[in-house]
Enzyme design. Structure first.
Site, PDB file in Angstrom:
ATOM      1  CG  ASP A   1      13.582  36.737  -8.097  1.00  0.00           C
ATOM      2  OD1 ASP A   1      15.011  36.775  -7.093  1.00  0.00           O
ATOM      3  OD2 ASP A   1      12.925  35.450  -7.996  1.00  0.00           O
TER       4      ASP A   1
ATOM      5  CE  LYS B   1       9.913  37.570 -11.107  1.00  0.00           C
ATOM      6  NZ  LYS B   1      10.467  36.074 -10.845  1.00  0.00           N
TER       7      LYS B   1
ATOM      8  CG  HIS C   1      14.160  29.646  -0.330  1.00  0.00           C
ATOM      9  ND1 HIS C   1      14.241  29.731  -1.848  1.00  0.00           N
ATOM     10  CD2 HIS C   1      13.103  30.170  -0.464  1.00  0.00           C
ATOM     11  CE1 HIS C   1      13.723  30.970  -2.367  1.00  0.00           C
ATOM     12  NE2 HIS C   1      12.797  30.836  -1.143  1.00  0.00           N
TER      13      HIS C   1
ATOM     14  N   GLY D   1      11.358  26.675 -14.221  1.00  0.00           N
ATOM     15  CA  GLY D   1      11.735  26.873 -15.854  1.00  0.00           C
ATOM     16  C   GLY D   1      11.821  28.588 -15.322  1.00  0.00           C
TER      17      GLY D   1
ATOM     18  CG  ASP E   1      -0.383  -0.295   2.442  1.00  0.00           C
ATOM     19  OD1 ASP E   1       0.850   0.033   2.550  1.00  0.00           O
ATOM     20  OD2 ASP E   1      -0.753   0.363   3.363  1.00  0.00           O
TER      21      ASP E   1
ATOM     22  NE  ARG F   1      10.424  26.393  -4.031  1.00  0.00           N
ATOM     23  CZ  ARG F   1       9.971  25.897  -5.649  1.00  0.00           C
ATOM     24  NH1 ARG F   1       9.963  26.061  -6.606  1.00  0.00           N
ATOM     25  NH2 ARG F   1       9.726  24.011  -5.014  1.00  0.00           N
TER      26      ARG F   1
ATOM     27  NE  ARG G   1       0.490  39.765 -11.895  1.00  0.00           N
ATOM     28  CZ  ARG G   1       1.624  38.702 -13.287  1.00  0.00           C
ATOM     29  NH1 ARG G   1       0.944  38.630 -14.145  1.00  0.00           N
ATOM     30  NH2 ARG G   1       2.363  37.588 -13.110  1.00  0.00           N
TER      31      ARG G   1
ATOM     32  CG  ASP H   1       9.772  24.367  -9.779  1.00  0.00           C
ATOM     33  OD1 ASP H   1       9.359  23.421  -9.872  1.00  0.00           O
ATOM     34  OD2 ASP H   1       9.422  24.422  -8.360  1.00  0.00           O
TER      35      ASP H   1
ATOM     36  CB  THR I   1      12.746  31.924 -12.153  1.00  0.00           C
ATOM     37  OG1 THR I   1      11.406  32.171 -11.446  1.00  0.00           O
ATOM     38  CG2 THR I   1      13.143  33.269 -11.265  1.00  0.00           C
TER      39      THR I   1
HETATM   40  C1  R5P Z   1      12.333  31.920  -5.789  1.00  0.00           C
HETATM   41  O1  R5P Z   1      11.790  32.776  -4.376  1.00  0.00           O
HETATM   42  C2  R5P Z   1      13.056  30.623  -5.960  1.00  0.00           C
HETATM   43  O2  R5P Z   1      15.093  31.430  -5.322  1.00  0.00           O
HETATM   44  C3  R5P Z   1      13.437  30.940  -7.035  1.00  0.00           C
HETATM   45  O3  R5P Z   1      13.225  31.641  -8.421  1.00  0.00           O
HETATM   46  C4  R5P Z   1      12.378  29.522  -7.935  1.00  0.00           C
HETATM   47  O4  R5P Z   1      11.732  28.500  -7.211  1.00  0.00           O
HETATM   48  C5  R5P Z   1      12.184  29.414  -9.585  1.00  0.00           C
HETATM   49  O5  R5P Z   1      11.372  28.982  -9.988  1.00  0.00           O
HETATM   50  P1  R5P Z   1      10.712  28.574 -11.108  1.00  0.00           P
HETATM   51  O6  R5P Z   1      12.095  27.723 -11.652  1.00  0.00           O
HETATM   52  O7  R5P Z   1       9.406  28.028 -10.781  1.00  0.00           O
HETATM   53  O8  R5P Z   1      10.629  29.926 -12.068  1.00  0.00           O
END
Ligand code: R5P
Length: 314
Positions: A171, A194, A131, A226, A38, A97, A196, A224, A228
């Protein structure tokens, strides 16, 4: 290490555990970490660990929850087998995160996970490029946060002309990390900001710094999806950068990330082996993996011998 320690590997990154064990000249301790029908995790340690200094090597990477459970259950098995000390070596600490409440009625999951690991019986934690450094404070046990920057810097020096480099944070949140690396190679720093402006409108990427004609090196802790990374690379090229590469510690690379990066204008992405590379990562045209096994191995040796770990970075 002359049989001083026991190293146990969960299923998240056996290759890294073997490389660390080879660095230390110690065999991995025999143990079964398997599943019942399981999918419950079952652990059986096949060697005596009574009174021993033990290390569990396990990244809490995808599938995060399964790998976290393996770590907790391995800890319980060691504790009940009377290990003297249990160090959780977590090269990639998942849930990092979620280190603050981004809004009302949200959890701080990184703290919850730190509590779980501590309550399971871990005595100390060894991790890499957290992080946020403050996450160390989520653990009320000694926690060493290693930096992969030494390995990144060495690689950058070997492959790039340092005279034309611009280090870039993708960022605003990553500025401290990028600035630290820029300082080590005596390079200037740029920032991708970045914004908005209004809800529903797409994000605008402003570059702080003149990247015209520069070889840009994006620095981050996690890649993650990709998104960003690829968006930052596009914005830099649009602003006149000559080429863009990236050095990112933890290659989470979920879903279509590898395809996205392969088809992007990014010259190269360098990640460490804190997370086991999938086959897709291994064959990707512009992704390369640098091993941090010696870094982790050396820190473990110093912990075992009660020597300074921080002096690794002097
Ligand atoms: C965010 O604060 C982290 O430092 C990375 O910039 C973020 O996790 C990247 O995520 P992704 O590849 O999904 O944009």
């Amino acid at each position: 290490m002359g049989g001083l320690i026991n190293i146990l590997a969960g299923n998240s990154n056996r290759a890294l555990a073997e490389a660390v064990a080879a660095y230390l000249g110690e065999p991995l301790t025999k143990c079964h970490v398997r599943r019942f029908a399981d999918m419950e995790v079952f652990v059986e340690i096949l060697e005596n660990v009574r009174g021993r200094d033990t290390f569990i090597l396990q990244s809490t990477s995808f599938p995060t929850n399964d790998h976290l459970m393996e770590l907790l259950i391995m800890t319980d098995a060691l504790r009940r087998a009377s290990a003297r000390r249990i160090t959780a070596v977590i090269p990639y600490f998942g849930y990092a995160r979620q280190d603050r409440k981004p809004g009302p009625r949200t959890p701080i999951s990184a703290k919850l996970v730190a509590n779980l690991i501590t309550r399971a019986g871990v005595d100390r934690v060894l991790t890499v490029d957290l992080h946020a450094g403050q996450i160390q404070g989520f653990f009320d046990i000694p926690t060493d946060n290693l930096f992969s920057a030494t390995y990144m810097v060495r690689d950058i020096k070997e492959r790039h002309d340092l005279r034309n480099i611009m280090v870039v944070s993708p960022d605003v949140g990553g500025v401290v990390r990028a600035r630290a690396l820029a300082k080590r190679i005596d390079a200037p720093l740029a920032i991708v900001d970045k914004r908005r402006e209004r809800a529903g409108e797409s994000e605008v990427m402003n570059i702080i710094g003149d990247v015209t004609g520069k070889t840009c090196i994006l620095v981050d802790d996690i890649v993650d999806s990709g998104g960003t990374l690829c968006n930052a690379a596009d914005a830099l090229l649009q602003a006149g950068a000559k080429e863009v590469s990236a050095y990112i510690t933890h290659g989470v690379l979920s879903g279509g990330a590898v395809a996205r990066i392969s088809s992007s204008r990014l010259k190269e992405l360098v990640v460490t082996d804190s997370i086991l590379a999938t086959e897709a990562v291994r064959v990707a045209r512009n992704i390369r993996v640098v091993s941090i096994a010696p870094l982790i191995g050396e820190a473990m040796a110093r912990i075992a011998k009660e020597e300074s770990v921080s002096s690794l970075f002097d």
